[in-house]
Each structure stands twice: as structure tokens, then as C-alpha cells.
Design a protein around this motif. Structure first.
Motif, short mmCIF file in Angstrom:
data_model
loop_
_atom_site.label_atom_id
_atom_site.label_comp_id
_atom_site.label_asym_id
_atom_site.label_seq_id
_atom_site.Cartn_x
_atom_site.Cartn_y
_atom_site.Cartn_z
N LYS A 106 51.25 63.38 26.79
CA LYS A 106 52.50 62.52 26.72
C LYS A 106 53.80 63.26 27.38
O LYS A 106 54.02 64.49 26.83
CB LYS A 106 52.84 62.37 25.18
N ALA A 107 54.57 62.68 28.00
CA ALA A 107 55.89 63.17 28.58
C ALA A 107 56.64 63.19 27.60
O ALA A 107 56.76 62.66 26.71
CB ALA A 107 56.28 62.17 29.59
N SER A 108 57.64 64.07 28.07
CA SER A 108 58.77 64.74 27.07
C SER A 108 59.97 63.93 27.32
O SER A 108 60.28 63.61 28.42
CB SER A 108 59.21 66.27 27.01
N THR A 109 60.87 63.57 26.30
CA THR A 109 61.94 62.65 26.52
C THR A 109 63.13 63.80 26.46
O THR A 109 63.28 64.47 25.55
CB THR A 109 62.36 61.58 25.57
N VAL A 110 63.60 63.84 27.71
CA VAL A 110 64.86 64.80 27.82
C VAL A 110 66.23 64.14 27.98
O VAL A 110 66.36 63.13 28.71
CB VAL A 110 64.58 65.55 29.23
N ILE A 111 67.00 64.35 27.15
CA ILE A 111 68.49 63.82 26.93
C ILE A 111 69.30 64.79 27.82
O ILE A 111 69.50 66.11 27.51
CB ILE A 111 69.00 63.72 25.54
N ASP A 112 69.84 64.28 28.92
CA ASP A 112 70.45 64.78 30.13
C ASP A 112 72.10 65.00 29.48
O ASP A 112 72.85 65.98 29.35
CB ASP A 112 70.40 64.49 31.43
N ASP A 113 72.41 63.67 29.11
CA ASP A 113 74.08 63.60 28.65
C ASP A 113 73.97 62.50 27.54
O ASP A 113 73.92 61.41 27.74
CB ASP A 113 74.70 63.04 29.69
N THR A 114 74.06 62.89 26.23
CA THR A 114 74.14 62.16 25.01
C THR A 114 75.42 61.17 25.16
O THR A 114 75.24 60.23 24.38
CB THR A 114 74.35 62.98 23.72
N ASP A 115 76.54 61.43 25.72
CA ASP A 115 77.69 60.48 25.79
C ASP A 115 77.22 59.21 26.97
O ASP A 115 77.84 58.21 26.59
CB ASP A 115 78.69 61.32 26.56
N LYS A 116 76.27 59.37 27.70
CA LYS A 116 75.88 58.20 28.41
C LYS A 116 74.55 57.42 27.87
O LYS A 116 74.41 56.43 28.45
CB LYS A 116 75.30 58.87 29.71
N ILE A 117 74.19 57.86 26.81
CA ILE A 117 72.98 57.02 26.19
C ILE A 117 73.59 55.87 25.60
O ILE A 117 74.87 55.89 24.89
CB ILE A 117 72.37 57.73 24.84
N PRO A 118 73.00 54.69 25.97
CA PRO A 118 73.43 53.23 25.58
C PRO A 118 73.52 53.24 23.96
O PRO A 118 72.60 53.84 23.26
CB PRO A 118 72.81 52.45 26.36
N ALA A 119 74.50 52.43 23.38
CA ALA A 119 74.44 52.32 21.89
C ALA A 119 73.25 51.69 21.29
O ALA A 119 72.89 51.96 20.51
CB ALA A 119 75.57 51.27 21.51
N GLU A 120 72.30 51.21 22.07
CA GLU A 120 71.17 50.38 21.61
C GLU A 120 70.11 51.58 21.38
O GLU A 120 69.27 51.35 20.53
CB GLU A 120 70.46 49.48 22.59
N TYR A 121 70.30 52.66 21.66
CA TYR A 121 69.38 54.02 21.60
C TYR A 121 69.96 54.77 20.54
O TYR A 121 69.49 56.09 20.50
CB TYR A 121 69.19 54.51 22.58
N ARG A 122 71.03 54.58 19.81
CA ARG A 122 71.63 55.34 18.74
C ARG A 122 71.67 54.74 17.41
O ARG A 122 71.64 53.65 17.10
CB ARG A 122 73.07 55.50 19.23
N ASN A 123 71.47 55.83 16.43
CA ASN A 123 71.56 55.25 15.13
C ASN A 123 72.62 56.01 14.32
O ASN A 123 72.63 57.17 13.97
CB ASN A 123 70.51 55.82 14.25
N TYR A 124 73.81 55.05 14.16
CA TYR A 124 74.83 55.45 13.61
C TYR A 124 74.89 55.71 12.23
O TYR A 124 75.73 56.48 11.63
CB TYR A 124 76.04 54.26 13.80
N ALA A 125 74.12 55.03 11.47
CA ALA A 125 74.19 55.06 9.93
C ALA A 125 73.41 56.31 9.58
O ALA A 125 73.54 56.68 8.37
CB ALA A 125 73.33 53.87 9.42
N LYS A 126 72.64 56.94 10.20
CA LYS A 126 71.83 58.19 9.90
C LYS A 126 72.67 59.16 9.51
O LYS A 126 72.60 59.96 8.29
CB LYS A 126 70.84 58.68 10.99
N TYR A 127 73.85 59.58 10.04
CA TYR A 127 74.77 60.60 9.64
C TYR A 127 76.00 60.18 9.30
O TYR A 127 77.18 61.04 9.62
CB TYR A 127 74.77 61.49 10.92
N GLU A 128 76.39 59.05 8.82
CA GLU A 128 77.44 58.61 8.35
C GLU A 128 78.71 58.79 9.38
O GLU A 128 79.67 59.83 9.12
CB GLU A 128 77.87 59.23 6.99
N GLY A 129 78.91 57.88 10.49
CA GLY A 129 79.90 58.11 11.24
C GLY A 129 79.46 58.91 12.64
O GLY A 129 80.22 58.91 13.52
N MET A 130 78.41 59.72 12.42
CA MET A 130 78.24 60.45 13.87
C MET A 130 76.71 59.65 14.15
O MET A 130 76.54 58.85 13.34
CB MET A 130 77.77 61.99 13.39
N TYR A 131 76.33 59.89 15.28
CA TYR A 131 75.24 59.27 15.76
C TYR A 131 73.94 59.93 16.18
O TYR A 131 74.13 61.19 16.10
CB TYR A 131 75.19 58.32 16.98
#
Length: 162
Positions: A106-131
């Protein structure tokens, strides 16, 4: 009893591993000794335990470093074997003692730049204000052929040794 025998009593208690705190308290209370001598022996016991703990922690750290070193060496060796097999175009090879199979995992998912990740792939509720980036969702999207800015799949090819 003389002082040497009392110290021996404390040594016998210290050498027992089967005493729970209640039994230990009762055993110590049963020793007829003046407070100063009793506390001095207990402080000596505490010093001994501290030294043993420090020694064990040092050994644990040494073992952890050795395990990490060997894991990294294993990864390097398996990567080298995989590269040799791939360069020769060989998928499976039987040696005198082993069966080697180069394969994709199974290939590894590499995050190159978290700022470029679209909102649909973020969980804002998990860390109360942080994603938190949802790597599993990104993996599924990339695997299905979608483009996800700021992320890519890293191939995970290795050799199975039997």
C-alpha cells in the motif's frame, strides 16, 4: 537484636518481590526499631531502588537505540534487495535458503504542504479550532485518480523474504 541484624531484616524485606504495599507496611511496622534507624534503612533502600531504576532506564534506552538501528538496517537491506531485483526485472527469485519476492505494498500518503490541502480533507472539530488532515480520505482520493493539492502517494515497494 543488634544493629547488623536489623539491617539484615530490612535487606530481607527489600529482596522480596511478593509484598504488596499493605503487607510491606505491616512488615515494616512489626520491626521493633527506633524511628531514626528505621528511616535511615528505608532511605538506603530508596537510594538502592533509585539506582536500580536509573540502571534499567539506561539499559532500556540502549536497547531501544539498538532496535532502531537494526530496524533501519533491515529497511536498507530490503530496499537494496528490491532495487537489485527490480533492476534485473525479476519478480521472484529462489536462492539456496530463501524465496525473494519483490512486490508493491500500500502506497504511503505524503503531505507536502498542509496549507494547500483542500477543506474537504480536513477535520476542524477534532482539535477545537485547529485542523487535522484526514490522510485516509486523501489516500482514497489519490488512489481513485483525483488530484489533491499539497499531497501525493509515495510508492511502497519491498521484498518479501521467506
Amino acid at each position: 537484636m543488634n544493629l547488623f541484624e536489623l539491617n539484615d531484616n530490612y535487606k530481607q524485606i527489600a529482596d522480596r518481590d511478593d509484598l504488596d504495599p499493605t503487607v510491606l507496611k505491616d512488615t515494616l511496622d512489626a520491626i521493633q526499631d527506633d524511628r531514626k534507624t528505621k528511616l535511615d534503612n528505608l532511605a538506603t533502600w530508596a537510594d538502592r531502588l533509585k539506582s536500580e531504576i536509573d540502571f534499567m532506564n539506561d539499559k532500556k534506552k540502549s536497547w531501544e537505540e539498538e532496535i532502531t538501528y537494526r530496524k533501519n538496517k533491515l529497511k536498507w537491506i530490503k530496499k537494496y534487495i528490491t532495487n537489485v531485483l527490480d533492476d534485473a526485472g525479476i519478480k521472484k527469485m529462489a536462492t539456496e535458503n530463501h524465496l525473494l519476492s519483490a512486490r508493491n505494498f500500500k502506497a504511503s500518503t505524503v503531505i507536502d504542504d498542509t496549507d494547500k490541502i483542500p477543506a474537504e480533507y480536513r477535520n476542524y472539530a477534532k482539535y477545537e479550532g485547529m485542523y487535522d488532515v484526514e490522510k485516509s480520505d486523501i489516500y482514497k482520493a489519490l488512489k481513485s485518480g483525483k488530484k489533491v493539492p499539497g499531497a501525493h502517494l509515495k510508492p511502497n515497494r519491498s521484498t518479501v523474504i521467506k
